[in-house]
Design an enzyme around this catalytic site. Structure first.
Site, short mmCIF file in Angstrom:
data_model
loop_
_atom_site.label_atom_id
_atom_site.label_comp_id
_atom_site.label_asym_id
_atom_site.label_seq_id
_atom_site.Cartn_x
_atom_site.Cartn_y
_atom_site.Cartn_z
N SER B 152 69.91 36.67 6.72
CA SER B 152 71.19 36.29 7.32
C SER B 152 71.60 34.89 6.83
O SER B 152 71.66 34.68 5.62
CB SER B 152 71.07 36.34 8.85
OG SER B 152 72.33 36.27 9.46
N ARG B 221 77.13 34.14 22.66
CA ARG B 221 75.89 34.82 22.31
C ARG B 221 76.02 36.35 22.48
O ARG B 221 75.50 37.12 21.69
CB ARG B 221 74.75 34.29 23.17
CG ARG B 221 73.39 34.91 22.88
CD ARG B 221 72.95 34.70 21.46
NE ARG B 221 71.54 35.00 21.27
CZ ARG B 221 70.92 34.91 20.11
NH1 ARG B 221 71.56 34.52 19.03
NH2 ARG B 221 69.64 35.20 20.00
N ASP B 316 73.57 47.67 8.70
CA ASP B 316 74.04 46.30 8.92
C ASP B 316 75.54 46.23 8.63
O ASP B 316 75.96 46.34 7.49
CB ASP B 316 73.27 45.34 8.00
CG ASP B 316 73.62 43.87 8.23
OD1 ASP B 316 74.58 43.59 8.95
OD2 ASP B 316 72.91 43.02 7.66
N HIS B 349 72.03 44.58 11.76
CA HIS B 349 71.73 43.30 11.11
C HIS B 349 70.36 42.77 11.53
O HIS B 349 69.65 42.15 10.74
CB HIS B 349 72.83 42.30 11.47
CG HIS B 349 72.70 40.98 10.79
ND1 HIS B 349 72.72 40.86 9.41
CD2 HIS B 349 72.54 39.72 11.27
CE1 HIS B 349 72.59 39.59 9.09
NE2 HIS B 349 72.47 38.88 10.19
N ASP B 350 69.99 43.02 12.78
CA ASP B 350 68.71 42.56 13.31
C ASP B 350 67.50 43.12 12.55
O ASP B 350 66.37 42.65 12.76
CB ASP B 350 68.57 42.98 14.78
CG ASP B 350 68.85 41.81 15.72
OD1 ASP B 350 69.07 40.70 15.21
OD2 ASP B 350 68.83 42.01 16.93
#
Lengths: 371, 371
Positions: B152, B221, B316, B349-350
């Protein structure tokens, strides 16, 4: 004013003095229902089309309220003489949803028992409840048979109509919609609500004569806007272009056009929409789940007598194509008449408000079939 | 404690008393640099790997600070004896980014000239600036040749390293990253910043001895978290399941598991991260654009001498596969050594923090090639 516009229109209020039983079990009323109509109801009272608005829409779907209005109703491109919803042939009805803030009773309305706005004492409502209220309006207007049509949340209501009132609905046009929100969709709504609830001015929903929770509502709207577009449309519209400058400012303000656009969307939304309504209506959208209610989507559709037109858009990631296919498959499985159309579009979820030419062709041919 | 863990680790601080010239032109210093190291530097000082953290990471990449810690460092699955980044062979370095809030100088640090936290008087920084600070650390540690690796935003820094210090970087591992954020990515960051800036407690960034802007940071967040997952992973993890109940509550509180999860993520984040750092670091991410800086991506890469491993994940959508392919194509075009690997994963994405088995195989084989 467009020559094929329905011209000057006005929002009327039907004052319903009875009550309805909400999904929560609460008896609720009286209810004001804000609505507009375009075209004329025929003798058999069977040429009516109920158009159903999306999350933040209102009854003003077509035409202009005043000669000085810059913008017409939200689906003006689709409603009018010879348009998709042809006012020469059909009697078009549009109403503001229960819980809204544009004339129909919602949290900003005065609670007759207290003389003050409902605020958070307004009951939590569902898509089913909204449809029940629309049924009151449709009966009042003397309509005997109905075509229902809507995009996004409007499509949810059209689905609910076809299931709740099977003898009433002859055709249902479901655009960029779903029988239930994805987990991601719930997540986006939840964050938007969170932004509103945590605004210092929210004051537990009691802000009508005080400071408005505009920052929270604005953030909620910005989040929404990202989901209505798609990366492709954002790339085309804004890319990484800077806002009125050649170089970034090296401060924490707005640098990119996309930031400026979102902030503008947030600010203007606050002027026209009630934060409490945003909470209640997103909750209704989250709750909607035909398969949960009826055991399966097939079970839900077994009782309908409508013909269906399902329209979806290739780049819509909020109400993705797969969900429209799921609806279509369930309808086919229980032997219902259904046409499915995926429109190639770079406009994301917003396409149902933008791609009116392709939609017009498809809807016209679907409506022509047996009227 | 995992048996193949690096064991007990600690964050050290390098106090740099000089200044660096930031991208904005401002001379800035002194700078504290928080860092950890695992394994040993060899005699040639050429076995170092600098791992670079993502948006909200810190120097604590592996091992445990205390025997009672519930969680190890953020990339513990990847760093340790015989792991992807093998501490038996390599000297692993990890540092907190400039502008962060975990030891390296950032907006919450005391400005030596005023004796108070910088707050918004902290200068706007870029990925290039962060890399400049890392170079100071790497020189201090006596490292002569370097492998850089990051996911990232960490991947952005690794790209910047390979371009800024071509004679220094022998290999670059770029995971779930991009050479520039999409318009959609900027949009999500902008809304997050907006939520913080509009929190009543933000107080123009001067909140360190006052009420904390926790609601705004929490919303930021939550938005981030939605983008780190994907609809598929959210569907699997939460679906439309209700949180500890059989029926919805018909109130405006939390009904669905996904809502509860996001709210929890928001709340816990507030305890460990500084709102000002969130503003500065997302801005640095928005600004990063190798092709804008060098005219084209090919131009940017012409000067590198590194071998590249580009890893991306099928699901992602924040840093999509297409962007990793764009980097790969540009590298190929200018004749650089590059391996590209798209990992099928439902984790969004994680995935770079979760899919460590597949990543380990790929990274090990890439690192083995000529050491």
């Amino acid at each position: 004013m467009n020559s094929s516009s329905v011209g000057k229109t006005e929002t009327k209020i039907l004052k319903y003095n009875g009550t309805i039983e909400l999904s929560s079990g609460i008896e609720f009323g009286p209810i004001d229902i804000a609505y507009e109509t375009y075209g004329s109801l025929n003798e058999n009272a069977d040429n009516a089309i109920l158009v159903l608005h999306a999350l933040t829409g209102d009854a003003h779907a077509a035409g202009y309220h005043n000669i000085t209005d810059k913008k017409p109703g939200w689906w003006n491109d689709m409603i009018g003489p010879e348009k998709a919803f042809d006012t020469n042939k059909y009697f078009i009805v549009s109403s503001n949803m229960l819980g809204g803030c544009s004339g129909t009773t919602g949290p900003s309305s005065i609670n007759p028992q207290t003389g003050k706005p409902y605020g958070l004492s307004f009951p939590v409502i569902t898509i089913e409840d909204a449809v029940k209220v629309q049924k009151i309006l449709v009966d009042f207007l003397g309509i005997k048979k109905l075509i229902v049509a809507g995009g996004s949340m409007g499509g949810m209501q059209a689905l609910e109509w076809s299931v709740s009132f099977p003898d009433y609905v002859s055709k249902a046009i479901i655009i960029a919609s779903t029988s239930r929100l994805t987990a991601q969709g719930i997540a986006f709504n939840a964050v938007g609500r969170n932004a509103i609830l945590s605004d210092i001015n929210f004051n537990n929903g009691d802000y009508y004569d005080k400071k408005y929770p505009e920052q929270g509502l604005s953030v909620a709207r910005m989040i929404g806007h990202i989901t209505y577009l798609c990366e492709e449309s954002m790339h085309k519209k804004f890319g990484r272009r800077l806002q009125n400058k050649d170089k970034p400012d090296f401060d924490l303000g707005i640098d990119f056009q996309v930031e400026s656009y979102l902030q503008h969307q947030g600010h203007t939304f606050v002027e026209r929409f009630d934060a409490n309504s945003y909470l209640y209506i997103t909750k209704a959208v989250d709750y909607f789940d035909l398969s949960e209610k009826y055991g399966s989507l097939e079970n839900a559709f077994k009782q309908t007598n409508a013909s269906f037109l399902i329209i979806c858009f290739s780049s819509d990631w909020l109400f993705p194509v797969s969900q429209s296919k799921e609806i279509t498959k369930a309808l086919v499985k229980v032997g219902k008449d259904v046409s499915f159309c995926e429109i190639e579009s770079p406009c994301g979820h917003d396409a149902f408000l933008l791609e009116f030419k392709t939609q017009t062709e498809i809807i016209k041919s679907f409506l022509k079939r047996d009227i």
